[in-house]
Design a protein around this motif. Structure first.
Motif, PDB file in Angstrom:
ATOM      1  N   LYS A  42       0.831  -1.211   0.000  1.00  0.00           N
ATOM      2  CA  LYS A  42       0.000   0.000   0.000  1.00  0.00           C
ATOM      3  C   LYS A  42       0.863   1.257   0.000  1.00  0.00           C
ATOM      4  CE  LYS A  42      -1.906  -1.122   3.935  1.00  0.00           C
ATOM      5  NZ  LYS A  42      -1.284  -2.391   4.330  1.00  0.00           N
ATOM      6  N   SER A  43       1.792   1.308   0.937  1.00  0.00           N
ATOM      7  CA  SER A  43       2.651   2.503   1.002  1.00  0.00           C
ATOM      8  C   SER A  43       3.458   2.637  -0.268  1.00  0.00           C
ATOM      9  CB  SER A  43       3.600   2.411   2.192  1.00  0.00           C
ATOM     10  OG  SER A  43       2.885   2.247   3.369  1.00  0.00           O
ATOM     11  N   THR A  44       3.962   1.527  -0.766  1.00  0.00           N
ATOM     12  CA  THR A  44       4.759   1.570  -1.984  1.00  0.00           C
ATOM     13  C   THR A  44       3.957   2.182  -3.128  1.00  0.00           C
ATOM     14  OG1 THR A  44       5.851  -0.415  -1.218  1.00  0.00           O
ATOM     15  CG2 THR A  44       6.161   0.169  -3.517  1.00  0.00           C
ATOM     16  N   PHE A  81       2.131  11.606   5.790  1.00  0.00           N
ATOM     17  CA  PHE A  81       2.893  10.408   6.115  1.00  0.00           C
ATOM     18  C   PHE A  81       2.338   9.742   7.363  1.00  0.00           C
ATOM     19  CE2 PHE A  81       5.635  12.614   3.325  1.00  0.00           C
ATOM     20  CZ  PHE A  81       6.420  11.656   2.717  1.00  0.00           C
ATOM     21  N   GLN A  82       2.616   8.454   7.440  1.00  0.00           N
ATOM     22  CA  GLN A  82       2.149   7.694   8.600  1.00  0.00           C
ATOM     23  C   GLN A  82       2.731   8.268   9.897  1.00  0.00           C
ATOM     24  OE1 GLN A  82       2.626   3.546   8.063  1.00  0.00           O
ATOM     25  NE2 GLN A  82       1.807   3.029  10.064  1.00  0.00           N
ATOM     26  N   ASP A  83       4.003   8.694   9.843  1.00  0.00           N
ATOM     27  CA  ASP A  83       4.594   9.303  11.044  1.00  0.00           C
ATOM     28  C   ASP A  83       4.504  10.831  10.986  1.00  0.00           C
ATOM     29  OD1 ASP A  83       6.383   9.799   9.084  1.00  0.00           O
ATOM     30  OD2 ASP A  83       8.129   8.974  10.083  1.00  0.00           O
ATOM     31  N   MET A 157      -2.946   9.830   1.721  1.00  0.00           N
ATOM     32  CA  MET A 157      -2.747   9.703   3.172  1.00  0.00           C
ATOM     33  C   MET A 157      -2.364   8.276   3.510  1.00  0.00           C
ATOM     34  SD  MET A 157      -5.618  11.962   4.958  1.00  0.00           S
ATOM     35  CE  MET A 157      -6.762  12.892   4.001  1.00  0.00           C
ATOM     36  N   ASP A 158      -1.228   8.138   4.199  1.00  0.00           N
ATOM     37  CA  ASP A 158      -0.733   6.808   4.549  1.00  0.00           C
ATOM     38  C   ASP A 158      -1.042   6.517   6.013  1.00  0.00           C
ATOM     39  OD1 ASP A 158       0.494   4.407   4.627  1.00  0.00           O
ATOM     40  OD2 ASP A 158       2.482   5.125   4.023  1.00  0.00           O
ATOM     41  N   GLU A 159      -2.080   5.763   6.247  1.00  0.00           N
ATOM     42  CA  GLU A 159      -2.501   5.407   7.604  1.00  0.00           C
ATOM     43  C   GLU A 159      -2.420   6.582   8.560  1.00  0.00           C
ATOM     44  OE1 GLU A 159      -1.261   1.691   9.109  1.00  0.00           O
ATOM     45  OE2 GLU A 159      -0.420   1.046   7.209  1.00  0.00           O
ATOM     46  N   PRO A 160      -3.074   7.684   8.231  1.00  0.00           N
ATOM     47  CA  PRO A 160      -2.878   8.887   9.053  1.00  0.00           C
ATOM     48  C   PRO A 160      -3.511   8.762  10.433  1.00  0.00           C
ATOM     49  CG  PRO A 160      -4.598   9.282   7.464  1.00  0.00           C
ATOM     50  CD  PRO A 160      -4.049   7.914   7.164  1.00  0.00           C
TER      51      PRO A 160
HETATM   52 MG   LIG Z   1       2.754   1.225   4.935  1.00  0.00          MG
END
Ligand SMILES: [Mg+2]
Ligand SMILES: Nc1ncnc2c1ncn2[C@@H]1O[C@H](COP(=O)(O)OP(=O)(O)OP(=O)(O)O)[C@@H](O)[C@H]1O
Lengths: 360, 638
Positions: A42-44, A81-83, A157-160
């Motif tokens: 997913k992130s990729t 980003f997730q972080d 949005m990556d797992e925000p």
């Molecule tokens: Mg990911």
């Protein structure tokens, strides 16, 4: 705003293939979620859309522009980003203004736009803090603010929401949905959480091992999962799988029946048009609004059913469980592909269920 | 954090219930026990000598009658009026500015290159570390022959390249000598800066740069807005350490110019050394060195104020409910100009190619800068003696031979009949160096681990904070200031010319370093691990030994390596505290070699130098990973 089209995209890191021949078309202003187990890519895929990773094969188009090897800064895509990736040494104000300052925009406009974003996200009182002085939810809002402030062609949005507590999560996802509607944003949202995906999305793309499993509206993914993977990945508790011959009729061992626990309820007498199975009640699990019943069938397998009122049910008791035939999916046992339902849906779903519940 | 460390009541002490709401933290007796040896050593071997040398600086001796006279501040007032001091001060400032700027720029370039991913990065990292891992005295030997006028390797190379017109006695001109001296110092010290910057770069989350890229920032803007601010805390330490190392530079000076030509390279450190150990004016020498110490403290404080952590700031948020979104809406979105993809002056494909070529170009330069001098040394050590004194000089050997190595390693064999006295001492001095280095590493790691653990677990306690600053202060104390009191102290104890004296001295200045490094390492080990072990019935000591030590192993290895390298390479104390081959270490032998060098001993001298750098080079190659990790603690000994 722009549409995103992902055409025949594959990506590998060195020799490790990560994405495999993906075809996903996202309309302008659409909210799409990528859903899948950890490590499925997913992130990729988000990074590929943003241009942070190069794709090995295929093409990604934004609106009517083919991206090719366009560097990320020329794509006008925003990514949360997730972080969060907030710049640690910049105050909230400067974090939000940073993308605007990279384009030649008048200072006055920048100030106005930052104030707008801050107001929209309730950050007015926090503008002079450093990221380290914010709570998780506040950081997330700053990250969203930095993403929307420059009016991007698409917002990724990556797992925000993954770092937030349950109640904040629910509140933030309402906010995100409202923002998206208000600004008409094209949003791609990555999540582990299927409920989040169901609530937010216009369409959901389910990925597994870098392969697209299904891309459809949330209810379609839930009701008509394209294959056994999607069927068991979506929905909690997991879908029950029963051997084909149990349905009677023409089905044999080469088919599997998929029944969601929420569709399977105990009845006194099975009405017409339902699939009924008999078994012994093994376990009663109250889960708040519903209660799950684990029932052992004649062949020893366990199925999960639900009932609204657990009173009167004792482990060891014989039960008849029923499910409307059109709610039973049929899968090909070998390939896992869904081939159809036991019956075509007729009339109102909820009426069937009510009738059955009354029959109890 | 309001939990307190439990007191140790017995071998199976269970953690006491956390005491909430108390202002002062209770510190376990174990913690005091753990820091006591380190603090004691530091007090005894840094505090007392420092006090003693201050006392010395208030006295004057008559070299003939050996009588001491108390003169108060006269030494200092005399210094203020002497032009020697002012000139030396100016040269010191120039040398220090040159070195700090040079090491920071060069170290920055190294770190940026070595932070990229490319084939051969690990090897290049090791190669870049070599000039720093070498003893400064070896660096001095190496460069003195590269710079040498008649037979020097640089002139040889210029001759070979047909550029004889450029050949010159490099260290002959005063101002040029000062610059070249600073350059050699930079060559030696830049890898240390690179190491610490690299550690900082590695700790930077990758998403920061990705986010900035998406926000539209180009490489230069990202460097200025993201990378530099991220490195700011590292830069503080780096500046402090680079400045102190520049102010204290001595070994390279000793080997290369000895303050000359004339007094063109007489910096404060050299002046203090001359006064104390050449003219035996101990009082005046101590005064000069005290001025140097004061300058280094002042500069350290200055850096701390300018580059130090921002204090205070807004209070942490009271709750997450502050300022919920969407309450009222007044403002509307500003009308932004439409997004225009930027127009570069090169087509993207060309720009990418140019960037690649540029990167490999810089990488090649980094490689040549770091490796060529060492390769030149290796070549010279393998040349027959006659090659080294050819005129006009040439860099290309006529043949390669192991003769020089045989001469220093097996001085009794026939091949080595006419070796010098110094050459015969090489094997035993290598052994001395090895014994001293190993013992120092073991002792300082053992005590430093204990102290580092106690410091990391009692970071909030006042006494421990004070003690930690005390340790840091010793890190800023110039060795030159300490060496004289040490010499006098060891003479009283009858320990002059023993390995024990060296071991004690090295431990004294490496203990603070090792405690500091281990403290930062233990800070990364979660406290819950301690608690789990204690609940499972370990005693404090057993927990440290069985649970924490294995977890902290990389830190222990890194610390041990730093301590071993520092004592293997140390020159000043070894020079002053030893006088016979009995305890002399390899840097002292090299120095003796250098000052007595005859044309027929150049070959063995180079062979000995190669031997002296072999262990550090091996360490750089084998433990490069650990070194980068160790540098994260930011308190690396120069
Ligand atoms: Mg990911
Ligand atoms: N730089 C890399 N080099 C090699 N493999 C990688 C790299 N980055 C990711 N991978 C691999 O690619 C796969 C997909 O990774 P990705 O981060 O896209 O997963 P994900 O779906 O986002 O997972 P998660 O939900 O845990 O964030 C994983 O198997 C991962 O191990």
């Amino acid at each position: 705003m722009a549409s995103i089209s992902i055409r025949n995209v594959s990506k590998s890191y060195g020799r490790t293939p990560v994405l495999h021949r993906l075809e996903i078309d996202i309309a302008d202003g659409e909210f799409v979620s990528f859903l899948g187990p950890s490590g499925c890519g997913k992130s990729t895929l988000l990074f590929c859309i943003a241009g942070l990773e190069e794709i090995t094969v295929g093409e990604i188009r934004l609106g009517d522009r083919a991206m090719g090897r366009t560097p990320p800064r020329d794509r006008n895509i925003a990514l949360v980003f997730q972080d969060y990736a907030l710049y640690p040494h910049m105050r909230v104000r400067d974090n939000i203004a940073f993308p605007l300052l990279q384009q030649s925009i008048a200072a006055e406009t920048v100030r106005g736009q930052v104030a707008w974003a801050a107001e929209l996200l309730g950050l007015e009182t926090l503008l002079d803090r450093l990221p380290a002085e914010l709570s998780g939810g506040q950081r997330q809002r700053v990250a969203v603010g930095r993403a929307i402030v420059r009016n991007p062609a698409a917002l990724l949005m990556d797992e925000p929401l993954s770092n937030l507590d349950a109640s904040l999560r629910v509140r933030m996802r309402t906010e995100i949905k409202r923002l998206q509607k208000e600004l008409g944003l094209t949003v791609v949202f990555v999540t582990h959480d299927q409920e989040e995906a169901m609530v937010l999305s216009d369409r959901i793309a389910v990925l597994d091992g870098g392969v697209l499993q299904q891309f459809a509206e949330p209810m379609t993914v839930y009701r008509e999962p394209a294959n056994q993977f999607v069927a068991s990945f979506i929905g909690s508790p997991q879908m029950n799988f029963l051997p084909g011959p149990m349905a009677g009729g023409a089905l044999d061992d080469r088919s599997l029946l998929g029944v969601r626990p929420h569709d399977l309820v105990p009845v006194h007498r099975a009405p017409d048009g339902v699939l009924a199975v008999e078994g012994t009640l093994a376990l009663v699990e109250p889960a708040g609004p519903v209660t799950y019943l684990d029932v052992a069938l004649a062949d020893g397998s366990l199925v999960k059913a639900t009932c609204a009122d657990p009173r009167g049910h004792q482990p060891g008791e014989r039960l008849t469980l029923a499910v409307p035939r059109h709610r039973v999916s049929i899968f090909d046992a070998a390939s896992g592909v869904r081939t159809g339902a036991l019956a075509v849906a007729t009339g109102e779903d909820s009426n069937d269920m009510k009738a059955m519940a009354h029959g109890l | 954090m309001s939990t307190t460390a439990p007191a140790m009541t017995g071998p199976a002490a269970a953690p006491a219930p956390a005491l909430r709401g108390r202002r002062t933290e209770r510190v376990a007796g174990f913690a005091y026990l753990a820091v006591a040896p380190t603090l004691l050593v530091v007090l005894l071997v840094v505090g007392v000598p420092l006090g003693y040398s201050f006392f010395l600086s208030l006295n004057r001796t008559n070299p003939i009658t050996k009588r001491w006279i108390f003169v108060g501040l006269q030494n200092y007032t005399a210094l203020l009026h002497s032009t020697d001091l002012l000139q030396a001060l100016g040269r010191t400032a120039y040398f220090a500015a040159f070195s700090v700027i040079g090491t920071t720029l060069l170290g920055g370039v190294f770190a940026l290159v070595l932070n990229e991913r490319f084939a051969g990065r690990g090897v290049l990292r090791s190669i870049v570390l070599v000039p720093w891992a070498m003893a400064p005295i070896s660096v001095g030997v190496l460069w003195s022959f590269l710079f040498a006028g008649e037979f020097g390797a640089i002139n040889g190379l210029l001759n070979d390249l047909g550029l004889s017109a450029l050949a010159t006695p490099w260290l002959g001109n005063g101002f040029r000598a000062l610059n070249l001296l600073a350059l050699v110092h930079v060559w030696n010290q830049a890898p240390l800066t690179a190491l610490m910057l690299l550690a900082g770069l590695q700790s930077m989350p990758a998403s920061l740069h990705k986010a900035a890229m998406l926000d539209g920032a180009g490489p230069v803007r990202r460097f200025l807005s993201i990378t530099l601010p991220w490195l700011k805390p590292n830069l503080m330490f780096i500046s402090i350490i680079a400045t102190i190392n520049a102010l204290m530079a001595f070994d390279v000076l000793w080997a290369l110019t000895r303050g000359g030509p004339g007094n063109a390279t007489t910096v404060l450190a050299w002046l203090g050394y001359l006064m104390s150990f050449q003219f035996f004016k101990f009082g005046e020498g101590a005064a000069v060195l005290y001025v140097l110490t004061a300058i280094s403290f002042v500069l350290a404080i200055f850096y701390f104020v300018v580059l130090g952590p921002r204090r205070g700031g807004a209070p942490a948020p009271a709750g997450t409910l502050a300022g919920l979104p969407g309450a009222r809406r007044v403002r509307s979105m500003a009308v932004l100009p439409p997004f225009r993809p930027r127009r570069g002056w090169l087509p993207p494909a060309t720009a990418r190619a140019a960037a690649r070529i540029g990167f490999w170009g810089v990488t090649a330069l980094v490689l040549i800068w770091s490796a060529w001098p060492v390769v030149a040394l290796l070549l010279m050590s393998l040349m027959p003696g006659a090659d080294l004194i050819r005129t006009p000089a040439t860099f290309l050997p006529s043949t390669l031979t192991l003769h020089n190595f045989i001469a220093v390693l097996m001085p009794d064999t026939v091949a080595a009949v006419n070796t010098s006295v110094q050459a015969q001492r090489v094997p035993f001095s290598l052994l001395n160096s090895f014994i001293v280095g190993a013992v120092v590493a073991v002792v300082s790691v053992a005590l430093g681990t204990l102290a580092g653990y106690a410091f990391s677990r009692n970071a909030k306690a006042r006494t421990f904070q004070a003690a930690l600053w005390g340790l840091l202060l010793t890190r800023m104390t110039p060795a030159l200031t300490l060496v004289l009191p040490y010499f006098i102290g060891f003479r009283v104890l009858g320990l002059i010319d023993t390995r024990l004296a060296l071991i004690i001295s090295y431990c004294s200045f490496l203990l603070p370093l090792s405690a500091w490094m281990m403290r930062s390492y233990f800070e990364g080990v979660p406290l819950s691990l301690d608690r789990a072990a204690l609940i499972d019935g370990c005693s404090r000591a057993k927990m440290l030994w069985k649970i924490l030590l294995p977890v902290a192993r990389p830190g222990v290895v890194a610390t041990a390596i730093f301590c071993f390298l520092a004592s293997w390479n140390e020159f000043l104390f070894a020079l002053i505290l030893t006088s016979t081959p009995k305890a002399q270490t390899i840097p002292v032998i090299l120095a003796g070699f250098l000052s007595q060098a005859q044309f027929y001993t150049y070959g063995p001298l180079f062979a000995a130098t190669v031997l002296s750098i072999a262990p550090p080079v091996a360490v750089a190659f084998l433990f490069q990973r650990y070194l980068v990790q160790g540098a994260l603690s930011g308190a690396v000994k120069g």
